[in-house]
Each structure stands twice: as structure tokens, then as C-alpha cells.
Design a protein around this motif. Sequence first.
Motif, PDB file in Angstrom:
ATOM      1  N   ASP A  21      -1.920   6.108   8.188  1.00 18.82           N
ATOM      2  CA  ASP A  21      -0.885   6.782   7.386  1.00 18.82           C
ATOM      3  C   ASP A  21       0.194   5.805   6.914  1.00 18.82           C
ATOM      4  O   ASP A  21       1.280   6.202   6.525  1.00 18.82           O
ATOM      5  CB  ASP A  21      -0.269   7.949   8.170  1.00 18.82           C
ATOM      6  N   GLU A  22      -0.136   4.517   6.935  1.00 21.29           N
ATOM      7  CA  GLU A  22       0.813   3.501   6.453  1.00 21.29           C
ATOM      8  C   GLU A  22       0.607   3.393   4.933  1.00 21.29           C
ATOM      9  O   GLU A  22      -0.533   3.229   4.474  1.00 21.29           O
ATOM     10  CB  GLU A  22       0.511   2.186   7.196  1.00 21.29           C
ATOM     11  N   PRO A  23       1.699   3.496   4.143  1.00 20.09           N
ATOM     12  CA  PRO A  23       1.536   3.626   2.686  1.00 20.09           C
ATOM     13  C   PRO A  23       0.703   2.524   2.005  1.00 20.09           C
ATOM     14  O   PRO A  23      -0.156   2.831   1.180  1.00 20.09           O
ATOM     15  CB  PRO A  23       2.981   3.615   2.170  1.00 20.09           C
ATOM     16  N   GLN A  27      -2.986   2.986  -0.020  1.00 24.01           N
ATOM     17  CA  GLN A  27      -3.264   2.486  -1.382  1.00 24.01           C
ATOM     18  C   GLN A  27      -4.465   1.545  -1.363  1.00 24.01           C
ATOM     19  O   GLN A  27      -5.331   1.596  -2.237  1.00 24.01           O
ATOM     20  CB  GLN A  27      -2.043   1.710  -1.927  1.00 24.01           C
ATOM     21  N   ALA A  28      -4.494   0.659  -0.341  1.00 21.77           N
ATOM     22  CA  ALA A  28      -5.595  -0.314  -0.242  1.00 21.77           C
ATOM     23  C   ALA A  28      -6.925   0.413  -0.054  1.00 21.77           C
ATOM     24  O   ALA A  28      -7.929   0.051  -0.675  1.00 21.77           O
ATOM     25  CB  ALA A  28      -5.342  -1.276   0.916  1.00 21.77           C
ATOM     26  N   ALA A  29      -6.924   1.458   0.778  1.00 26.97           N
ATOM     27  CA  ALA A  29      -8.173   2.192   1.026  1.00 26.97           C
ATOM     28  C   ALA A  29      -8.722   2.767  -0.269  1.00 26.97           C
ATOM     29  O   ALA A  29      -9.929   2.728  -0.532  1.00 26.97           O
ATOM     30  CB  ALA A  29      -7.918   3.304   2.046  1.00 26.97           C
ATOM     31  N   ARG A  50      -2.887  12.477   4.005  1.00 31.05           N
ATOM     32  CA  ARG A  50      -2.923  13.094   2.667  1.00 31.05           C
ATOM     33  C   ARG A  50      -1.501  13.223   2.103  1.00 31.05           C
ATOM     34  O   ARG A  50      -1.300  13.070   0.899  1.00 31.05           O
ATOM     35  CB  ARG A  50      -3.609  14.458   2.715  1.00 31.05           C
ATOM     36  N   LYS A  51      -0.529  13.449   2.988  1.00 30.86           N
ATOM     37  CA  LYS A  51       0.861  13.556   2.532  1.00 30.86           C
ATOM     38  C   LYS A  51       1.326  12.203   1.987  1.00 30.86           C
ATOM     39  O   LYS A  51       1.935  12.117   0.924  1.00 30.86           O
ATOM     40  CB  LYS A  51       1.741  13.979   3.717  1.00 30.86           C
ATOM     41  N   VAL A  52       1.005  11.122   2.740  1.00 34.66           N
ATOM     42  CA  VAL A  52       1.398   9.767   2.295  1.00 34.66           C
ATOM     43  C   VAL A  52       0.663   9.424   0.999  1.00 34.66           C
ATOM     44  O   VAL A  52       1.219   8.813   0.096  1.00 34.66           O
ATOM     45  CB  VAL A  52       1.066   8.724   3.402  1.00 34.66           C
ATOM     46  N   ALA A  53      -0.599   9.845   0.893  1.00 31.69           N
ATOM     47  CA  ALA A  53      -1.415   9.495  -0.287  1.00 31.69           C
ATOM     48  C   ALA A  53      -0.863  10.162  -1.549  1.00 31.69           C
ATOM     49  O   ALA A  53      -0.900   9.571  -2.624  1.00 31.69           O
ATOM     50  CB  ALA A  53      -2.864   9.911  -0.053  1.00 31.69           C
ATOM     51  N   CYS A 308       2.563  -7.873   4.409  1.00 30.58           N
ATOM     52  CA  CYS A 308       1.393  -7.904   3.506  1.00 30.58           C
ATOM     53  C   CYS A 308       1.544  -6.948   2.322  1.00 30.58           C
ATOM     54  O   CYS A 308       2.243  -5.941   2.388  1.00 30.58           O
ATOM     55  CB  CYS A 308       0.130  -7.555   4.294  1.00 30.58           C
ATOM     56  N   SER A 309       0.849  -7.311   1.250  1.00 27.78           N
ATOM     57  CA  SER A 309       0.811  -6.439   0.067  1.00 27.78           C
ATOM     58  C   SER A 309      -0.465  -5.605   0.124  1.00 27.78           C
ATOM     59  O   SER A 309      -1.350  -5.872   0.944  1.00 27.78           O
ATOM     60  CB  SER A 309       0.802  -7.294  -1.195  1.00 27.78           C
ATOM     61  N   VAL A 310      -0.571  -4.640  -0.773  1.00 27.36           N
ATOM     62  CA  VAL A 310      -1.791  -3.823  -0.869  1.00 27.36           C
ATOM     63  C   VAL A 310      -2.981  -4.746  -1.132  1.00 27.36           C
ATOM     64  O   VAL A 310      -4.045  -4.629  -0.503  1.00 27.36           O
ATOM     65  CB  VAL A 310      -1.636  -2.780  -2.005  1.00 27.36           C
ATOM     66  N   GLU A 311      -2.797  -5.713  -2.052  1.00 27.78           N
ATOM     67  CA  GLU A 311      -3.892  -6.631  -2.402  1.00 27.78           C
ATOM     68  C   GLU A 311      -4.299  -7.478  -1.195  1.00 27.78           C
ATOM     69  O   GLU A 311      -5.476  -7.770  -1.003  1.00 27.78           O
ATOM     70  CB  GLU A 311      -3.450  -7.512  -3.589  1.00 27.78           C
ATOM     71  N   ASP A 312      -3.324  -7.871  -0.351  1.00 22.47           N
ATOM     72  CA  ASP A 312      -3.652  -8.634   0.873  1.00 22.47           C
ATOM     73  C   ASP A 312      -4.573  -7.807   1.769  1.00 22.47           C
ATOM     74  O   ASP A 312      -5.521  -8.339   2.352  1.00 22.47           O
ATOM     75  CB  ASP A 312      -2.390  -8.968   1.692  1.00 22.47           C
TER      76      ASP A 312
END
Length: 328
Positions: A21-23, A27-29, A50-53, A308-312
Motif C-alpha cells: 500500500d506504499e504509493p 504505481q510501479a506495480a 485500492r484506496k492508495v491506487a 527511490c522513484s517509481v522507475e527505480d
Amino acid sequence: MDVIKKKAMGERKKILLPEGDEPRTVQAASLIAKQGIADVVLLGSEEKIRKVAGETDLAGARIIDPEKSEHLQEFANQFYEMRKDKGVTQEAALATCKDTLYFAVMMIKNNLADGMVSGAIHSTGDTLRPALQVIKTAPGISIVSSSFIMEVPDEKYGEKGVLIFADCAININPTADELAAIAVASASTAKSLAGIEPKIAMLSFSTKGSAKHELVDKIVQATAKLKEIAPGLMCDGELQADAALVESVGQLKSPGSPVAGHANVLIFPDLQAGNIGYKLVQRLAGAEAIGPICQGLARPVNDLSRGCSVEDIVSVVAITAVQAQNMK
Ligand SMILES: CC(C)(COP(=O)(O)OP(=O)(O)OC[C@H]1O[C@@H](n2cnc3c(N)ncnc32)[C@H](O)[C@@H]1OP(=O)(O)O)[C@@H](O)C(=O)NCCC(=O)NCCS
């Protein structure tokens, strides 16, 4: 990274993200699923995830809530058996297996997944401890260590600018034997992930006896051990960094060496040197630093930086998937 991502897509592995549930992880998933890099699983409460997504499309990702899993009690029983000699009670085992990180390593141990990536909100110790306790080292490997793939802009260094640095993240003060084991694991990472033929330099502040000190003796012993346990690997030590990297200096200080002046795998004497070394090269030379990549575990688990970033996260999942392919 493009090569590694393509390789990951070639044979999809199931990679777990316990910080479900980490934002940035959510996004990465979504990206990993869309790009087909891995079969990705977010661990945690489905409602929270799902709430975070929000509007983010999670269609290609699975969600598993350890608390509701049919495997929870079975994992707790196994964990109790594994750790009862360490004082773990049945109650504590159940509580531990509800933790998404422990649930993830138990899934991997039971061949229900191929690897895991965590660390966007957990420390290195908290990410690696469950893996060290449950997954443990690969057969014949004595120690878990880490390496970075460094890509420096100046292509005259390493293999067209690509080098492996180790250990920059895990082992604080390795013994000579442990340094030799770290070198063997790093050579394997060089071949399997960076696609380079390893030329290993065991680094020191001395080159071939130019200084005398017990710290230098450790590197001399580590080099001898490395030659004994992996006679097929190209290695040299003890070498200063310039003797390892610069041809004219290397040939002057270690004449005839197959590695001096051309090294592409740098083994640092301890974590102070390794961690400081990779950060200096990253910041001052503008190198891309991919890692830390964990090596030596029986199944792949990798740690993220908390910045880290989403891309990382996407990149580390791709690395983990390729490590899983290589472990077949
Ligand atoms: C890796 C690390 C996190 C392990 O920490 P820890 O949990 O305190 O380690 P412990 O000594 O309690 O060991 C826990 C288990 O892991 C095992 N273990 C620890 N380090 C290991 C290693 N390098 N290889 C294999 N097993 C290891 C221990 O044998 C122990 O197993 P057991 O419980 O089954 O007996 C620790 O080495 C560390 O903190 N390193 C520095 C990390 C850091 O700060 N990096 C900064 C840059 S990112």
C-alpha cells in the motif's frame, strides 16, 4: 536497464512487493504489469491498496492479503519449526507471518513466488533480515552480499564504462574469506546481469606490498583465498584504485597483471570504503548506480533506497526477475 527489462519480459517471473500500500510501489506495480516485466503481486490489505491506487489501473497485478490467506497458518507452523531454537513461540510465529515481508519470504520458500523487492519504507536490515532467516544463502555460498552496476560516462574505464562495485551495502567489516566469497558472487553478477567478463581487483591503499599494515594483509589473504576457491577467475590484489583502473599505472605497479589497468569488478575492503566509493563515483563522475543488487541468496530479494522513484522500483523488479531466471 533496457537489456535487463527485455530479458525479464522474455520469461515472466512472479515478483512480490510486500510494501503493497506504499504509493510509489502501487504505481510501479501498474507499470510492471502493463509492460509485462513480471507477474507482480502486491501484499497487504486489498481495501488499503485500492484506496492508495485510486484511478491507477491495477488490472494486471494481483493482490494478496496475508491475514486472509489460506497459507497463513501453514507458513506460521513452518516458521515456528524453523525458528523455535531461536526462541520463537507458535504465537510469535503467527504474528510474524502476518507481516507482509515475512509472508513474502515464506511464499518464496514454498515456491509460490520467485522473488521480492522491498525497502521503499523499510530499512535495509528490515528488508533483508526475513530473507536471511528464511531463504538463506544459495548452496555453496557462505555469505549474502551486494553489488552495484556502475555506468560511468568515461568509456575508457571498466568494460566500456561499466563496472561492478562490491560490497557497498551489506557486510560491514568482512573477513578475508568473506571478501573472497563477495568477489566470487560479484563475478557472477558481472556475467549474468551486466553481461561482462569479470576482471576482479581486490582494492587496498597498497599495491603489491607498497605499504605494510594488517589491513593490507587482509586483502593479500583475500586475494590468495579467491585464487584458491575460484582458480578460473581473472583477479589481482592487493591493488590501489588507480592501479586497478588506469593502464599506465597498472602496468607500472603490477607488471604483467591480466587485471591491473583493466579491472571491471572492484572489491572494496569494507563497507565504509564501498559505500563511500560508490556514492563519490555516482555524484562526482555522474555515474548511473544500479543497485544495491543482493547476491548469494538462494532466491532473489532486493532492497530499495527509501528515496527511490517509481522507475527505480520497476528497474529493481526487472533485475530481480532476471536473477530468478538465472537461478533455474
Ligand atoms: C545485513 C544486516 C542488515 C543483517 O542485520 P541483522 O539482522 O542485525 O543481522 P543478524 O546478525 O541479527 O543476523 C540475522 C540472521 O541473518 C544471518 N546473516 C546476517 N548477515 C548475513 C550475511 N551477510 N550473509 C548470510 N547470512 C547473514 C545471520 O546468520 C542470522 O541468521 P539466523 O538468525 O538464522 O541465525 C546487517 O549486516 C547490516 O545492518 N548491514 C549494514 C546495512 C547498512 O546499514 N547498509 C547501509 C548502506 S545501504
